[in-house]
Design an enzyme around this catalytic site. Structure first.
Site, PDB file in Angstrom:
ATOM      1  N   ASP A 362     -32.596  58.768  18.193  1.00 31.22           N
ATOM      2  CA  ASP A 362     -32.357  58.291  16.735  1.00 31.22           C
ATOM      3  C   ASP A 362     -30.826  58.770  16.424  1.00 31.22           C
ATOM      4  OD1 ASP A 362     -33.145  56.737  14.266  1.00 31.22           O
ATOM      5  OD2 ASP A 362     -32.823  58.750  13.353  1.00 31.22           O
ATOM      6  N   GLU A 390     -29.080  55.710  19.512  1.00 35.81           N
ATOM      7  CA  GLU A 390     -28.745  54.630  18.655  1.00 35.81           C
ATOM      8  C   GLU A 390     -27.155  55.119  18.077  1.00 35.81           C
ATOM      9  OE1 GLU A 390     -29.720  53.261  14.247  1.00 35.81           O
ATOM     10  OE2 GLU A 390     -30.034  55.343  14.842  1.00 35.81           O
ATOM     11  N   ASP A 462     -34.196  47.428  12.164  1.00 40.49           N
ATOM     12  CA  ASP A 462     -33.277  47.956  10.834  1.00 40.49           C
ATOM     13  C   ASP A 462     -32.459  46.552  10.362  1.00 40.49           C
ATOM     14  OD1 ASP A 462     -33.919  50.430  10.751  1.00 40.49           O
ATOM     15  OD2 ASP A 462     -32.482  51.017  12.500  1.00 40.49           O
TER      16      ASP A 462
HETATM   17  C1  NOJ Z   1     -31.991  54.659  12.372  1.00 44.31           C
HETATM   18  C2  NOJ Z   1     -33.370  54.037  12.488  1.00 44.31           C
HETATM   19  O1  NOJ Z   1     -33.387  52.977  13.301  1.00 44.31           O
HETATM   20  C3  NOJ Z   1     -33.788  53.706  11.141  1.00 44.31           C
HETATM   21  O2  NOJ Z   1     -34.624  52.984  10.961  1.00 44.31           O
HETATM   22  C4  NOJ Z   1     -33.969  55.054  10.361  1.00 44.31           C
HETATM   23  O3  NOJ Z   1     -34.071  54.915   9.155  1.00 44.31           O
HETATM   24  C5  NOJ Z   1     -32.703  56.046  10.538  1.00 44.31           C
HETATM   25  N1  NOJ Z   1     -32.031  55.994  11.817  1.00 44.31           N
HETATM   26  C6  NOJ Z   1     -32.648  57.427  10.064  1.00 44.31           C
HETATM   27  O4  NOJ Z   1     -33.628  58.022  11.034  1.00 44.31           O
END
Ligand code: NOJ
Ligand code: CA
Length: 823
Positions: A362, A390, A462
């Site tokens: 993440d 990510e 997201d």
């Molecule tokens: C990215 C994640 O995909 C998202 O859903 C999350 O809220 C944030 N990072 C923080 O962890």
């Protein structure tokens, strides 16, 4: 489906028996009912199913023997005992089904057909063939198709964990409060294994399963439960809403075992950036297996702080803010603290011990980058695994794009392909021009060392789902088809195959995380994913091949993937109304006729290739109708070893690495790192594992040599100096040079072999806050080595100002390091 009672009671016989006449003396004619229990079996390639009981039930005193045949059994699936067979009235017969490795993964409807004289009855059986059981972890994910699941929103397999005693009141049975838990859990994913395996997906990415905060976080007047999993309270155990009330690993272990049995890899979403909100709920506190570990509110003073206490990130293009500020309100962990370092690396190692095959990391853009290199190395050192991060960015002109490329190339952490996702979303949801996709692929392919490891997607938890942006299922089918054919490892977001969407407020978070309301295996998208996932296994062009645009306009994209003699050509017309005439199309496919691999699922058709030169064979012109996808492909036998994949790409001597490809031959040949032969651990025609040899650290060509002597193409491999430790380098008293950037270099590979250029060195360094002439950077350097390092500055015009002296430092053998020097 229930067994059908298809008995031969004709109305004539009823009439003949005088049914309607009110006499009521003639007994109804005897018949029988055939049933199969269970009515579905999940069986993996190379294995045998559980027993299916086929029973003949007598109706109206039927006595006799029923001959039962089996219809629709696909080639490669064999029944034992063999059919037809006889079953006497009132008895049953058990049968098992063996699925050969050649059977394509998917769902097969077969029928037991029973007959006795003029009577007949049948019973259906759904046979789901899944992939062969997995015994070793994978490093090569290029042939995989990943299915992303928000665990809480998928399937409730265990209602007993919905409102656990230690975290009551966070569950909404009505599924109307989008910020509460809705009941989905790890057991639920396991219970849907046949649905998942039948879709052909080969990996599951689950939302973070670690224990999250036990009380609602009241933020800005709204109460939030951590149903998404990104608000850890204890990264060393499993969330009670997803597993059991004792936070044990049982449900996780069971899910991993079931997935592996069906050829499916498990990917865990892991957030190393933060614990949980610092302004509500548990105020950032973190536990270690239930014991207090870190308190955001009562954190030791620097340099012993476990958290950063900086403001919220406002400039997402500022590397200092990204790595050291607070993401929204999430208590920001200080990875350079040795306790935090070992806590996080220990959590990853523990997941690996519990069978996790890979990690989605993440917010990698927001975690200290150099420390993440050391995390990657720690994970690769702990065992074979695949990592992707990510790095949220707009496209290839994003201000952080260059940093993302360096990060991935040097760390070995693949990235979620945000640039391509944004281009795909623009093209398919907003009717953008296909050049956007093509340009992005071209740019990224020239920047990333291993573009086939980019993890591609069009939807995510997201973002608003494509259908929320543009409610057009054709476009979802087209986007999925291209995604699954593109270079990179595709991710399908749960529910896209059911055309799931909720458009409230535009459909973004939390409305993209809606409840998985149906598990229909006959939607076009489900079928499409199945076929393309099977093609990815069967034709190495998709996992390993080059990408070449063969024909393009704003509506049409014809993309060719090629891995030596393995070729896939996909044509997409996204126009809803307009057919396009395709002339002047060339392909590397050999002359001949090719049928649509998707069997017309999305309107595809056959096409004809004639002979040309130089791998450019003309395709007979055709008209590509509106919203059509056609896929043509051929897979050629490898004449020599063809190398398509290496994982990890960066490794120190002694680690096991995997080379993937085809034509390696069945008996072991050699793996060469440069000119040095590596010890081979296992050898098959498509995959070889080997031990990284003790060669001087550096960049090498990796080749595979078949037993007969033919040598493969080369892939780049970096042999690291050793295990990588995160060290924070600080330089004080740097002479001010207006507009200069400060870099670090040193006498090892990791620091850039003393080369004083920005691309070889490490940096630019970040300004130490409040100290005008002090700069720092965290970098992964080889454990236990004595390194010589130096700093230099570059000016906008390229002028280099060298420090002129070197410093010496012995890197610790474990934990974290810290060294501050004067310029
Ligand atoms: C990215 C994640 O995909 C998202 O859903 C999350 O809220 C944030 N990072 C923080 O962890
Ligand atoms: Ca549950």
């Amino acid at each position: 489906m229930r067994a059908l009672l298809a008995v031969a009671i004709c109305c004539c016989s009823l009439v003949a028996a005088g049914c309607g006449g009110g006499g009521g003396t003639t007994p109804p004619p005897p018949s029988f009912a055939l049933t199969a229990s269970p009515s579905s079996v999940l069986v993996s390639q190379g294995s045998t199913s559980a027993r299916v009981q086929i029973s003949v039930q007598a109706v109206n005193g039927f006595q006799g023997t029923v001959s039962v045949s089996l219809q629709g059994l696909p080639a490669g699936v064999t029944a034992s005992p063999a059919f037809p067979l006889s079953i006497s009235s009132g008895t049953s017969q058990a049968a098992t089904f063996t699925v050969a490795n050649s059977v394509a993964r998917g769902n097969y409807n077969v029928t037991f057909a029973g007959s006795s004289g003029t009577l007949s009855s049948s019973a259906p059986l759904l046979v789901t063939a899944s992939g062969a059981a997995i015994s070793i972890p994978a490093q090569d994910f290029k042939k995989q198709v990943i299915y992303q699941i928000v665990t809480d929103r998928f399937f409730d397999g265990d209602p007993s964990n919905n409102n656990p005693p230690q975290s009551p009141g966070m569950y909404d049975a009505t599924k109307t409060n989008w910020q509460m838990y809705w009941g989905g859990d790890l057991a639920g994913i396991q219970q849907q294994m046949a649905y998942l395996a039948g879709m052909g997906i080969t990996a599951i990415w689950i939302s973070p399963p670690v224990d999250n905060i036990n009380v609602l976080a009241n933020l800005g007047g709204t109460s939030y439960a951590p149903y998404h999993g990104y608000w850890a309270r204890d990264m060393q155990q499993i969330e009670e809403h997803f597993g059991d009330v004792n936070n044990t690993w049982t449900a996780f272990d069971n899910l991993v075992a079931a997935a592996h049995q069906n050829g499916i890899r498990m990917i865990v979403d892991f957030a190393a950036n933060h614990s949980n909100p610092n302004d509500g709920g548990e105020f950032g506190a973190l536990l270690d297996k239930g014991q207090p570990f870190a308190s955001y509110q009562n954190d030791p003073a620097p340099p012993n702080n476990l958290f950063h206490h900086n403001p919220t990130i406002t400039n997402f293009n500022d590397p200092f803010q990204l790595q050291y500020y607070t993401l929204v309100d999430l208590a920001d962990l200080n990875q350079e603290n040795s306790q935090v370092d070992s806590y996080l690396k220990g959590a990853v190692a523990q997941f690996m011990q519990h069978g996790a095959d890979g990690f989605r990391l993440d917010a990698v853009k927001d975690v200290t980058w150099g420390w993440e290199y050391s995390l990657a190395n720690a994970a690769f050192t702990a065992g074979p695994t695949f990592l992707y991060g990510e790095w949220n960015e707009g496209g290839t002109s994003d201000p952080t794009y260059a940093d993302s490329v360096v990060f991935s190339n040097r760390s070995g952490i693949a990235l979620l392909d945000f640039p391509l996702a944004n281009a795909m979303r623009d093209v398919f949801a907003n009717n953008g021009d296909f050049h956007e996709i093509d340009d992005t692929i071209t740019q990224e392919n020239s920047n990333f060392v291993s573009p086939s490891d980019l993890v591609t997607f069009v939807d995510s938890h997201d973002l608003p789902r494509l259908l929320s942006v543009n409610n057009n299922q054709n476009r979802v089918n087209e986007a999925l088809a291209l995604l699954l054919a593109c270079r990179g490892i595709p991710v399908v977001l749960y529910g896209d195959e059911q055309y799931l969407h909720n458009d409230t407020n535009g459909g973004g978070d939390p409305y993209s995380r809606l409840w998985m309301s149906s598990f229909n295996t006959s939607t076009p998208a489900y079928q499409l994913i199945n076929q393309m996932a099977n093609l990815r296994q069967a034709n190495p062009a998709l996992g390993y091949g080059t990408s070449q645009q063969r024909w393009i306009n704003s509506d049409v994209y014809i993309l060719e993937r090629q891995f030596v003699s393995d070729i896939v050509l996909i044509a997409v017309n996204k126009s809803e109304t307009m057919a396009h005439s395709i002339s002047g199309l060339y392909t590397a496919l050999a002359p001949g006729a090719y049928s649509d691999y998707l069997n017309g699922l999305l309107g595809g058709f056959s096409m004809q290739v004639s002979a040309g030169t130089g791998g450019n064979n003309p395709v007979t012109p055709f008209s590509l109708p509106p919203h059509t996808v056609s896929v043509w492909q051929a897979s050629g036998a490898a004449a020599a070893p063809e190398l398509g994949s290496l994982g990890p790409r960066l490794a120190q001597a002694g680690l096991t690495a995997t080379a993937g490809g085809e034509g390696f031959g069945s008996s072991a040949g050699m793996v060469l790192v440069g000119t040095t032969a590596a010890a081979v651990q296992s050898w098959s025609d498509s995959s070889v594992t080997f031990v990284v040899p003790s060669v001087p650290p550096g960049n090498y060509n990796l080749t595979v040599q078949a037993n007969g002597g033919a040598t493969s193409n080369a892939l780049p491999m970096t042999v690291l100096t050793g295990n990588e430790m995160p060290v924070t380098f600080t330089v004080n008293n740097v002479p001010a040079a207006a507009g200069a950037s400060v870099y670090l270099t040193g006498n090892d590979l990791e620091l850039g072999n003393n080369v004083q250029t920005p691309t070889s060195a490490t940096g630019p360094l970040l300004a130490v806050q409040g100290a005008a002439s002090s700069w720092f950077i965290n970098m992964a350097v080889p454990a236990g080595t004595q390194i010589q390092f130096t700093f230099f500055q570059t000016l906008a015009d390229g002028t280099v100002i060298s420090e002129g002296s070197t410093h010496s430092y012995t890197v610790p053998t474990s934990g974290v390091g810290n060294i501050a020097v004067n310029w």
